[in-house]
Design a protein around this motif. Structure first.
Motif, PDB file in Angstrom:
ATOM      1  N   MET A   1       0.823  -1.192   0.000  1.00  0.00           N
ATOM      2  CA  MET A   1       0.000   0.000   0.000  1.00  0.00           C
ATOM      3  C   MET A   1       0.869   1.260   0.000  1.00  0.00           C
ATOM      4  O   MET A   1       0.553   2.217  -0.675  1.00  0.00           O
ATOM      5  CB  MET A   1      -0.924  -0.050   1.225  1.00  0.00           C
ATOM      6  N   LYS A   2       1.989   1.222   0.772  1.00  0.00           N
ATOM      7  CA  LYS A   2       2.890   2.361   0.810  1.00  0.00           C
ATOM      8  C   LYS A   2       3.533   2.598  -0.557  1.00  0.00           C
ATOM      9  O   LYS A   2       3.704   3.737  -0.982  1.00  0.00           O
ATOM     10  CB  LYS A   2       3.994   2.146   1.843  1.00  0.00           C
ATOM     11  N   LYS A   3       3.870   1.534  -1.251  1.00  0.00           N
ATOM     12  CA  LYS A   3       4.492   1.660  -2.563  1.00  0.00           C
ATOM     13  C   LYS A   3       3.543   2.311  -3.560  1.00  0.00           C
ATOM     14  O   LYS A   3       3.963   3.146  -4.366  1.00  0.00           O
ATOM     15  CB  LYS A   3       4.945   0.293  -3.072  1.00  0.00           C
ATOM     16  N   ILE A   4       2.286   1.950  -3.510  1.00  0.00           N
ATOM     17  CA  ILE A   4       1.291   2.528  -4.420  1.00  0.00           C
ATOM     18  C   ILE A   4       1.101   4.016  -4.119  1.00  0.00           C
ATOM     19  O   ILE A   4       1.042   4.843  -5.027  1.00  0.00           O
ATOM     20  CB  ILE A   4      -0.049   1.761  -4.334  1.00  0.00           C
ATOM     21  N   LEU A   5       1.043   4.352  -2.854  1.00  0.00           N
ATOM     22  CA  LEU A   5       0.877   5.744  -2.448  1.00  0.00           C
ATOM     23  C   LEU A   5       2.075   6.586  -2.868  1.00  0.00           C
ATOM     24  O   LEU A   5       1.926   7.695  -3.385  1.00  0.00           O
ATOM     25  CB  LEU A   5       0.667   5.827  -0.930  1.00  0.00           C
TER      26      LEU A   5
END
Length: 150
Positions: A1-5
């Motif tokens: 999720m952090k990578k997508i953000l």
């Protein structure tokens, strides 16, 4: 999720968006040595005053700018009594950059027009024509700023 953000944030901040009518802060490209107005000089001066161009008289390596502007008010329709019912105001502007050797470096010609009807009150009609002229000048300036930034 952090990578997508992080990826989404990176894409949105580095898209390179710039407004079309933004005046270029690098005024080095818009310095000229001399300016010449041809045709309707008052209209040409109104157009020039809204452009991001600076005059440097002592630098002979800079280009010369020629602004040729003409305004025509054309009767477009008449009623059965021969009275004018509508007009068209046409403003034509030619902007030319000329170098030291009298060669054209850059050039653009713009035509803007507006069709309108006659008003009963002549004073209000004259004010309306002046307002139309100012709006056409504003549109020409916008197009010239885009031309200068390209």
């Amino acid at each position: 999720m952090k990578k997508i953000l992080i990826l989404l944030l990176f894409l949105l901040t580095s898209c390179g968006f710039q407004p079309l009518y933004k005046v270029n802060n690098n005024t080095e490209d818009f310095k000229i040595q001399k300016i010449e107005f041809i045709g309707n000089k008052s209209l040409a001066k109104k157009i020039y005053l809204g452009l991001p161009i600076k005059i440097v008289k002592n630098d002979t390596s800079l280009n010369k700018l020629i602004i040729n502007t003409n305004k025509d008010i054309i009767e477009t329709s008449k009623n059965s009594n021969g009275q004018v019912e509508s007009y068209r105001t046409l403003i034509t502007t030619k902007l030319s950059f000329i170098n030291n050797k009298n060669e054209t470096v850059r050039e653009i010609t713009l035509n803007k027009n507006f069709l309108y009807g006659v008003k009963e009150n002549k004073f209000k009609f004259k004010e309306y024509q002046i307002e139309i002229e100012n709006n056409l000048i504003y549109k020409i300036r916008e197009d010239l700023i885009i031309f200068l930034n390209s």
